[in-house]
Design a protein around this motif. Sequence first.
Motif, PDB file in Angstrom:
ATOM      1  N   ARG A  95       0.832  -1.208   0.000  1.00  0.00           N
ATOM      2  CA  ARG A  95       0.000   0.000   0.000  1.00  0.00           C
ATOM      3  C   ARG A  95       0.863   1.253   0.000  1.00  0.00           C
ATOM      4  O   ARG A  95       0.577   2.232  -0.692  1.00  0.00           O
ATOM      5  CB  ARG A  95      -0.895   0.029   1.236  1.00  0.00           C
ATOM      6  CG  ARG A  95      -2.153  -0.783   1.076  1.00  0.00           C
ATOM      7  CD  ARG A  95      -3.006  -0.635   2.287  1.00  0.00           C
ATOM      8  NE  ARG A  95      -3.422   0.756   2.460  1.00  0.00           N
ATOM      9  CZ  ARG A  95      -4.536   1.115   3.062  1.00  0.00           C
ATOM     10  NH1 ARG A  95      -5.349   0.197   3.539  1.00  0.00           N
ATOM     11  NH2 ARG A  95      -4.860   2.381   3.190  1.00  0.00           N
ATOM     12  N   SER A 106       8.536  -2.164  -8.062  1.00  0.00           N
ATOM     13  CA  SER A 106       8.424  -0.976  -8.919  1.00  0.00           C
ATOM     14  C   SER A 106       7.362  -1.148 -10.005  1.00  0.00           C
ATOM     15  O   SER A 106       6.994  -0.191 -10.668  1.00  0.00           O
ATOM     16  CB  SER A 106       9.779  -0.666  -9.561  1.00  0.00           C
ATOM     17  OG  SER A 106      10.085  -1.650 -10.527  1.00  0.00           O
ATOM     18  N   ARG A 107       6.916  -2.376 -10.206  1.00  0.00           N
ATOM     19  CA  ARG A 107       5.942  -2.648 -11.278  1.00  0.00           C
ATOM     20  C   ARG A 107       4.498  -2.576 -10.796  1.00  0.00           C
ATOM     21  O   ARG A 107       3.577  -2.790 -11.556  1.00  0.00           O
ATOM     22  CB  ARG A 107       6.199  -4.030 -11.902  1.00  0.00           C
ATOM     23  CG  ARG A 107       7.495  -4.198 -12.665  1.00  0.00           C
ATOM     24  CD  ARG A 107       7.536  -3.340 -13.902  1.00  0.00           C
ATOM     25  NE  ARG A 107       8.193  -2.067 -13.612  1.00  0.00           N
ATOM     26  CZ  ARG A 107       8.217  -1.028 -14.425  1.00  0.00           C
ATOM     27  NH1 ARG A 107       7.616  -1.071 -15.579  1.00  0.00           N
ATOM     28  NH2 ARG A 107       8.830   0.078 -14.081  1.00  0.00           N
ATOM     29  N   TYR A 108       4.306  -2.357  -9.502  1.00  0.00           N
ATOM     30  CA  TYR A 108       2.922  -2.301  -9.009  1.00  0.00           C
ATOM     31  C   TYR A 108       2.166  -1.171  -9.693  1.00  0.00           C
ATOM     32  O   TYR A 108       2.716  -0.094  -9.949  1.00  0.00           O
ATOM     33  CB  TYR A 108       2.894  -2.063  -7.504  1.00  0.00           C
ATOM     34  CG  TYR A 108       3.240  -3.282  -6.677  1.00  0.00           C
ATOM     35  CD1 TYR A 108       2.570  -4.489  -6.857  1.00  0.00           C
ATOM     36  CD2 TYR A 108       4.234  -3.222  -5.709  1.00  0.00           C
ATOM     37  CE1 TYR A 108       2.897  -5.601  -6.097  1.00  0.00           C
ATOM     38  CE2 TYR A 108       4.567  -4.332  -4.945  1.00  0.00           C
ATOM     39  CZ  TYR A 108       3.898  -5.517  -5.149  1.00  0.00           C
ATOM     40  OH  TYR A 108       4.216  -6.616  -4.407  1.00  0.00           O
ATOM     41  N   GLU A 109       0.859  -1.422  -9.934  1.00  0.00           N
ATOM     42  CA  GLU A 109      -0.017  -0.358 -10.387  1.00  0.00           C
ATOM     43  C   GLU A 109      -0.466   0.386  -9.138  1.00  0.00           C
ATOM     44  O   GLU A 109      -0.972  -0.235  -8.199  1.00  0.00           O
ATOM     45  CB  GLU A 109      -1.226  -0.942 -11.120  1.00  0.00           C
ATOM     46  CG  GLU A 109      -0.908  -1.579 -12.465  1.00  0.00           C
ATOM     47  CD  GLU A 109      -0.335  -0.575 -13.456  1.00  0.00           C
ATOM     48  OE1 GLU A 109      -0.670   0.629 -13.325  1.00  0.00           O
ATOM     49  OE2 GLU A 109       0.455  -0.971 -14.323  1.00  0.00           O
ATOM     50  N   PRO A 110      -0.314   1.706  -9.114  1.00  0.00           N
ATOM     51  CA  PRO A 110      -0.631   2.443  -7.882  1.00  0.00           C
ATOM     52  C   PRO A 110      -2.052   2.166  -7.396  1.00  0.00           C
ATOM     53  O   PRO A 110      -2.269   1.958  -6.202  1.00  0.00           O
ATOM     54  CB  PRO A 110      -0.465   3.907  -8.283  1.00  0.00           C
ATOM     55  CG  PRO A 110       0.106   3.940  -9.635  1.00  0.00           C
ATOM     56  CD  PRO A 110       0.198   2.562 -10.177  1.00  0.00           C
ATOM     57  N   VAL A 111      -3.006   2.140  -8.322  1.00  0.00           N
ATOM     58  CA  VAL A 111      -4.398   2.003  -7.886  1.00  0.00           C
ATOM     59  C   VAL A 111      -4.664   0.625  -7.282  1.00  0.00           C
ATOM     60  O   VAL A 111      -5.486   0.485  -6.369  1.00  0.00           O
ATOM     61  CB  VAL A 111      -5.369   2.306  -9.051  1.00  0.00           C
ATOM     62  CG1 VAL A 111      -5.383   1.181 -10.081  1.00  0.00           C
ATOM     63  CG2 VAL A 111      -6.772   2.567  -8.538  1.00  0.00           C
ATOM     64  N   MET A 151       6.151   9.514  -7.080  1.00  0.00           N
ATOM     65  CA  MET A 151       7.476   8.886  -7.101  1.00  0.00           C
ATOM     66  C   MET A 151       7.535   7.945  -8.301  1.00  0.00           C
ATOM     67  O   MET A 151       6.585   7.211  -8.567  1.00  0.00           O
ATOM     68  CB  MET A 151       7.704   8.114  -5.801  1.00  0.00           C
ATOM     69  CG  MET A 151       9.116   7.611  -5.647  1.00  0.00           C
ATOM     70  SD  MET A 151       9.391   6.897  -4.000  1.00  0.00           S
ATOM     71  CE  MET A 151      10.281   8.245  -3.216  1.00  0.00           C
ATOM     72  N   LYS A 152       8.649   7.974  -9.000  1.00  0.00           N
ATOM     73  CA  LYS A 152       8.747   7.152 -10.214  1.00  0.00           C
ATOM     74  C   LYS A 152       9.033   5.697  -9.851  1.00  0.00           C
ATOM     75  O   LYS A 152       9.676   5.429  -8.827  1.00  0.00           O
ATOM     76  CB  LYS A 152       9.863   7.684 -11.106  1.00  0.00           C
ATOM     77  CG  LYS A 152       9.496   8.987 -11.760  1.00  0.00           C
ATOM     78  CD  LYS A 152      10.524   9.398 -12.780  1.00  0.00           C
ATOM     79  CE  LYS A 152      10.038  10.645 -13.488  1.00  0.00           C
ATOM     80  NZ  LYS A 152      11.027  11.220 -14.368  1.00  0.00           N
ATOM     81  N   PRO A 153       8.613   4.767 -10.702  1.00  0.00           N
ATOM     82  CA  PRO A 153       8.918   3.348 -10.457  1.00  0.00           C
ATOM     83  C   PRO A 153      10.416   3.109 -10.240  1.00  0.00           C
ATOM     84  O   PRO A 153      10.813   2.297  -9.409  1.00  0.00           O
ATOM     85  CB  PRO A 153       8.421   2.651 -11.716  1.00  0.00           C
ATOM     86  CG  PRO A 153       7.328   3.536 -12.225  1.00  0.00           C
ATOM     87  CD  PRO A 153       7.745   4.934 -11.892  1.00  0.00           C
ATOM     88  N   MET A 199       3.294   5.970  -2.625  1.00  0.00           N
ATOM     89  CA  MET A 199       4.433   6.745  -3.132  1.00  0.00           C
ATOM     90  C   MET A 199       4.321   6.941  -4.647  1.00  0.00           C
ATOM     91  O   MET A 199       4.609   8.021  -5.164  1.00  0.00           O
ATOM     92  CB  MET A 199       5.745   6.041  -2.791  1.00  0.00           C
ATOM     93  CG  MET A 199       6.072   6.088  -1.311  1.00  0.00           C
ATOM     94  SD  MET A 199       7.588   5.198  -0.970  1.00  0.00           S
ATOM     95  CE  MET A 199       7.340   4.706   0.709  1.00  0.00           C
ATOM     96  N   LEU A 200       3.900   5.869  -5.326  1.00  0.00           N
ATOM     97  CA  LEU A 200       3.717   5.992  -6.778  1.00  0.00           C
ATOM     98  C   LEU A 200       2.611   7.005  -7.074  1.00  0.00           C
ATOM     99  O   LEU A 200       2.732   7.835  -7.984  1.00  0.00           O
ATOM    100  CB  LEU A 200       3.359   4.627  -7.384  1.00  0.00           C
ATOM    101  CG  LEU A 200       4.486   3.590  -7.408  1.00  0.00           C
ATOM    102  CD1 LEU A 200       3.939   2.205  -7.743  1.00  0.00           C
ATOM    103  CD2 LEU A 200       5.560   3.973  -8.426  1.00  0.00           C
ATOM    104  N   ALA A 201       1.524   6.952  -6.292  1.00  0.00           N
ATOM    105  CA  ALA A 201       0.405   7.863  -6.509  1.00  0.00           C
ATOM    106  C   ALA A 201       0.819   9.309  -6.275  1.00  0.00           C
ATOM    107  O   ALA A 201       0.352  10.223  -6.948  1.00  0.00           O
ATOM    108  CB  ALA A 201      -0.750   7.494  -5.587  1.00  0.00           C
TER     109      ALA A 201
END
Lengths: 230, 409
Positions: free
Chosen positions: B299, B398-403, B309-311, B304-306
């Motif tokens: 989560r 790093s490959r997770y989709e933020p949503v 922050m870049k992958p 962080m991605l949302a």
Amino acid sequence: MSAVRCIDLCKTYRQGDVDIKALDHLSVDIEKGEFVCLMSPSGGGKTTLLNAIGGLDIPDSGEVWIAGERIDQMSKGELADLRLANIGFVFQAYNLIPVLTAQENVEFVMQVQGVRAAERREKSFAILEEVGLKGLETRRPAEMSGGQQQRVAVARAIVSRPELVLADEPTANLDSKTSTELMELFTELNENHNTTFVIATHDQRVQAYAKRLVRMLDGRIVDDIEQHAA
Amino acid sequence: MQMFFVLSRLAWRYLWRNHRRTIVMLSAIAVGTWAMIFMTALTRGMVDQMIVDGISVIPGHVQIHDPEYLDDPSVNNRVAFSDTELATRFGDAGFTAWAARVRVPAVVTSERESRGITLLGIDPAAEKSFSFVDYDNVDGRFLEGPNDKGIVLGAKLADTLETRVGKRVVLMSQDPDNEIADRGFRVVGLFHAEMETTEESYAFVGKHTAQNMLRIGDTVSEVVFLGEDYRDVEPVYSKVVGLVDDSVRVSRWTEVDTYLGTMMGMMDGFMLIWVIVIFLALSFGLVNTLVMAVFERIREIGLMLALGMKPSSILGQILIESMMLLAVGLAIGDLLAWATIKPLESGIDISVVAKGMEMFGAASVLYPNLDIDDVILSNVVVMILGFLASLSPAWRASRYEPVEAITKV
């Protein structure tokens, strides 16, 4: 130029054997400085729409434009840059980084943006005071109440003065007093800084602050009205 | 740079979020590192000693021979330099030590037994720098000069021959005309060596006495030279080459004793393999720790991605976390290794298993050698392999989709 423009958005989720249309040929324009409230029953598509506008989720079809840039075809890195520079997020479940203090959470976005330490510190202290958290700067999320955490999340979302703030059920876990304070803060930012707000909510009290109410049902807009905010 | 600081702070805080897991993993890395370095120091010490002992006994650092000697080490293949000529050529050349010796295969016979040996005809004074024999720790006495008429045997050989100091033995070899060259000697001393095989293999007589017995005038089998360090013999080699002509062959010790030379090369390869094997065991724990660390904060990674922050930054954060874990573990392991090896540098008595060790030429006392190059090697290998092992969990994070990540419960 619209702050947000969605054209013919479709998004379908598969749940078991059933396809659920979260967005069904939805189009909407939101002008800069608007204070929009998205309302729908659960599963009506408001969170999916917010995620599409924020570049967190890519629609199956249709176009999403933010500040004149089409974002539904951007790469992950470009979307990250866009969110970092233009969009502030407030989530329902606070979503703070648990290993950082309140101040460090607020500074996080600015750090990623590359803002200098002195400026970050000054802004983070000021915004935490503005949301009523002066003196709690060094507390970690686990040491704060739900309302305090949500205010830190709001402070983080607005500290770098984004053009657009997307909030998903921001008052869902707050008491009525804290909810009112939060909405007054949003209203002040909207009026004083011309920040565009798009808020997805069930909360009638939040709706009272909105200048525009967009009602959704099954992924479609069924009502879109202007109103005089509280 | 600022992003590196941000990622480092996050990585460090996340590392200590679950103290217990981190401490367990740090302990594993520290113990693994200690084991790598400690075993390497023991092995390095053993091999070093084998090489130093081996070189001292036989080759020195550089030798000169007749060109045919290494293929046929008989009395026919000699260096035709007289004592005077040797002194002229090498006496003032600045070698750490040098010595000329007669070295031929021979048979030694007591009244009860015979054994094949290597006969060394030496000048005891010149030979002292090369010899594994402690002249003061000889039963009886050691040779007193190149004209000494006595013979010094190894204690083990004396046992085998059932002879002792004061008794006579007969040495038999061949002269350059392939005639039997033999002579009776009185046993004047019994030497002791780290290895019984050494005690069984060599017998010392005076150089001139050996030359007379073998009827080879004042020629010798080989001239040996010592430099500063057996790992770097090139300066000595070059100097010797400059002092002789094509009538002799100049050899480095690695060419004369290929077994020891190969062992030194093999040691480096062995240590690399040892480090990698230990690391492979560690890597399971490391990868598991990182996978768990990533899994329990999906989560937060989504958040962080949302937030923008870049992958690539998420990838960097997990890798930095892994590198921090390894660096701290390595530092503790290095300290632990230093603290345990230093007190043992005066030697570890392994005489209980020394007989077994002798089979491959090791002595009964091990002197661990903490070589900084070995420490660096193990640290670098662990960091590089740790980096590679961390790539998979870091890449997945790093490959997770933020949503999707942000809604994970």
